[in-house]
Design an enzyme around this catalytic site. Sequence first.
Site, PDB file in Angstrom:
ATOM      1  N   GLU A  24       0.937  -1.006  -4.968  1.00  0.00           N
ATOM      2  CA  GLU A  24      -0.209   0.138  -4.886  1.00  0.00           C
ATOM      3  C   GLU A  24       0.396   1.432  -5.558  1.00  0.00           C
ATOM      4  O   GLU A  24       1.014   2.277  -4.521  1.00  0.00           O
ATOM      5  CB  GLU A  24      -0.833  -0.006  -3.846  1.00  0.00           C
TER       6      GLU A  24
ATOM      7  N   ASP B  91       1.170  -1.131  -0.030  1.00  0.00           N
ATOM      8  CA  ASP B  91       0.349   0.161   0.350  1.00  0.00           C
ATOM      9  C   ASP B  91       0.727   1.143  -0.061  1.00  0.00           C
ATOM     10  O   ASP B  91       1.593   1.008   0.827  1.00  0.00           O
ATOM     11  CB  ASP B  91      -1.091  -0.218   0.985  1.00  0.00           C
TER      12      ASP B  91
HETATM   13  C1  GLC Z   1      -4.302   3.268  -0.024  1.00  0.00           C
HETATM   14  C2  GLC Z   1      -5.052   2.890   0.181  1.00  0.00           C
HETATM   15  C3  GLC Z   1      -6.127   4.673   0.660  1.00  0.00           C
HETATM   16  C4  GLC Z   1      -5.692   4.401   1.513  1.00  0.00           C
HETATM   17  C5  GLC Z   1      -3.969   4.995   1.624  1.00  0.00           C
HETATM   18  C6  GLC Z   1      -3.268   5.118   3.113  1.00  0.00           C
HETATM   19  O1  GLC Z   1      -4.156   4.643  -1.146  1.00  0.00           O
HETATM   20  O2  GLC Z   1      -5.652   2.489  -1.080  1.00  0.00           O
HETATM   21  O3  GLC Z   1      -7.553   3.542   0.206  1.00  0.00           O
HETATM   22  O4  GLC Z   1      -6.542   5.863   2.487  1.00  0.00           O
HETATM   23  O5  GLC Z   1      -3.357   3.940   1.134  1.00  0.00           O
HETATM   24  O6  GLC Z   1      -3.476   3.628   3.653  1.00  0.00           O
HETATM   25  C1  GLC Z   2      -3.778   6.499  -2.325  1.00  0.00           C
HETATM   26  C2  GLC Z   2      -3.748   6.510  -3.866  1.00  0.00           C
HETATM   27  C3  GLC Z   2      -4.260   7.922  -4.360  1.00  0.00           C
HETATM   28  C4  GLC Z   2      -6.162   8.322  -4.002  1.00  0.00           C
HETATM   29  C5  GLC Z   2      -5.322   7.736  -1.832  1.00  0.00           C
HETATM   30  C6  GLC Z   2      -6.635   7.883  -0.847  1.00  0.00           C
HETATM   31  O1  GLC Z   2      -2.678   8.226  -2.478  1.00  0.00           O
HETATM   32  O2  GLC Z   2      -3.040   6.073  -4.076  1.00  0.00           O
HETATM   33  O3  GLC Z   2      -4.568   7.411  -5.670  1.00  0.00           O
HETATM   34  O4  GLC Z   2      -6.091   9.137  -4.424  1.00  0.00           O
HETATM   35  O5  GLC Z   2      -4.735   7.178  -1.282  1.00  0.00           O
HETATM   36  O6  GLC Z   2      -7.811   7.535  -1.285  1.00  0.00           O
END
Ligand code: GLC
Ligand code: GLC
Length: 640
Positions: free
Chosen positions: A320, A278
């Site tokens: 991610e 993540d």
């Molecule tokens: C990732 C997750 C998002 C979350 C963020 C912080 O981007 O997809 O849902 O808010 O990380 O962990």
């Molecule tokens: C993570 C993701 C981004 C998203 C955010 C909050 O940073 O990479 O795309 O906007 O989480 O959901």
Amino acid sequence: MPPGLADEAAAALGEDEADAFLARAGLVLPDVAAALERLYGDRAGDLLGRALRTALQAAAERPTALRRLDRRREIDPGWFQSPRVQGYVCYVDRFCGTLRELPGKLDHLEALGTTYLHLMPLLRPREGENDGGYAVADYRAVDPRLGTMADLEAVAATLHGRGMSLCIDLVLNHTAREHRWARGWLAGDPAYAGFYTAFPDRQLPDAYDATIPEVFPDRAPGSFSWVPEALGGAGGWVWTTFWPYQWDLDYTNPEVTLAVLGEITWLANRGVDVFRMDAVPFMWKRLGTTGQNLPEAHVLLQLLHALTRVAAPGVVFKAEAIVAPDDLVQYLGAHERYRPECELAYHNQLMVLLWSSLATGDARLARQALGRMRPIPPATTWCTYVRGHDDIGWAVTDADAAAVGLDGFAHRRFLNDFYSGRFVGSFVARGALFQENEATGDARISGTTASLCGIEDALDRGDDAALEAGLRRLGLLYAVVYGFGGIPLLYSGDELAQRNDAGYLADPALAPDNRWMHRPPLDWAATARAGDPRSLEGRVTALVRRLADARRGQPALAGGTESEVVDAGSDAVLVWRRRHPRGGTFVGLANVSARPQTVDADTVTGFGTFPCVAGSDGALPVEDGRLVVPGLGWAWYAEP
Ligand code: GLC
Ligand code: GLC
């Protein structure tokens, strides 16, 4: 090899397993040593021994059934690239309640062709607000509302028994402020010294904030949160990229890296096959930068990846990294030279460009941006998806927009207007703006696939023609995603065209975050209707099954090969071609406009020799040497 390790391995694993362990370690040793050196300088020598011993301990504890899986995957290292690998993404509670109930629900997934199940965050989060589980308080426990670690192991074993694999999130940029490490750090326990970062005043935080984009500007501006108990009670600004209760780990401290390695390998031994790593772009920070995609973040991932696979060679990483196209392929190891990093990454470019194309009815931007992406290493593949649990951020670069005569900023604003229903165009999308930032004019979009495709609006207005068009949009999106190569991910509820869910507004811990509107509980009552081929649910379910079946039979859809985007003579038709060494040529096409378009038949059908293997409207008619693609139609052609 660190002195003594060979003997320790033989003692812990027995001769045969030790031999394999040492062979794996030997293979990555130069990379691991170089990574440690790069990140931690002269401490690297000592760290190398400790890191390999962490891997050895995990290897020794690895259950027999998982070692057998490892062996099969060492024989078939591209196991995750097979066209039979198809994903489904859901929250355990929103899908079926608890982990115990999950094995009883697998028939639904099997019927959809699922062989890869991504269960959204399920490790024990903090109480109260927890960012949908992305604020982890304990990596070695399951959220008690969902079950126990034993339940998770049982789920993994059941999935493996059915030829499916398990993906879970590994939230490694930050922990919850309630995590044992964070509490120890706050209390001044030397074991956790330097696990997090805090500054006594605003000087450095202001300097960092000057160049770091905000993730959640509305309720969590900046990247720091004031914590009165920090710095021995004097108070400090703690690094919190996301919400204030998510404290960023400080990977400049190698103790953090080793501790996280311990958690990953421990979880791998519970039966996890794929870790969704993540928010990895944020893991390393430097003053004067955006704080994303820094070279050290990549080195760190390479290090964790190599060591995890020394312990558990069947495990793969998925990045991610929802970043700009020029920064994306590096997470798959495509640097100036190939450096194994993650096997999988989200193809957020494809996702964003598909939505953009539907809004404009024009595929030129997609062709431009996809066409210039750097190739990915053959040992890796994409995860292709229509949408996930997060908002859609318009990762369209100014340069790509300009290349097709658009202004980047204006186009991104148009997309926000379009998908939040403010712009009345060819269809009404029922999305909502997420994190609108008045200072920068940026915003992102929430909403389910069906609602963004216009299905919700059509149903509310009882407009059959609009409903038909909405269904064709949804079908087109998934047809590209299933036919582009890489692991297609079906987001739970999309198989039933589930619309936005306002239920989250009743829960104060969820209400402020409208991403919950597109994370609806699976509507099991609607799955019953899916048996009726005339119902909405039945039609979408049938479509997904059709895509899944057709895909399984296409060797050209295996990973290891790039999709090449080609111009077949229509600006409204996205055409892509795959040439796999073990399969013939595969060509997919999707007309993103509502009107019929014609394309060059030779490009698509290989001089008429390729049969249509799947399509919205069957084999396409040929008129004057051109193929006619109906509005919002799609087709796959493949060389027999
Ligand atoms: C990732 C997750 C998002 C979350 C963020 C912080 O981007 O997809 O849902 O808010 O990380 O962990
Ligand atoms: C993570 C993701 C981004 C998203 C955010 C909050 O940073 O990479 O795309 O906007 O989480 O959901």
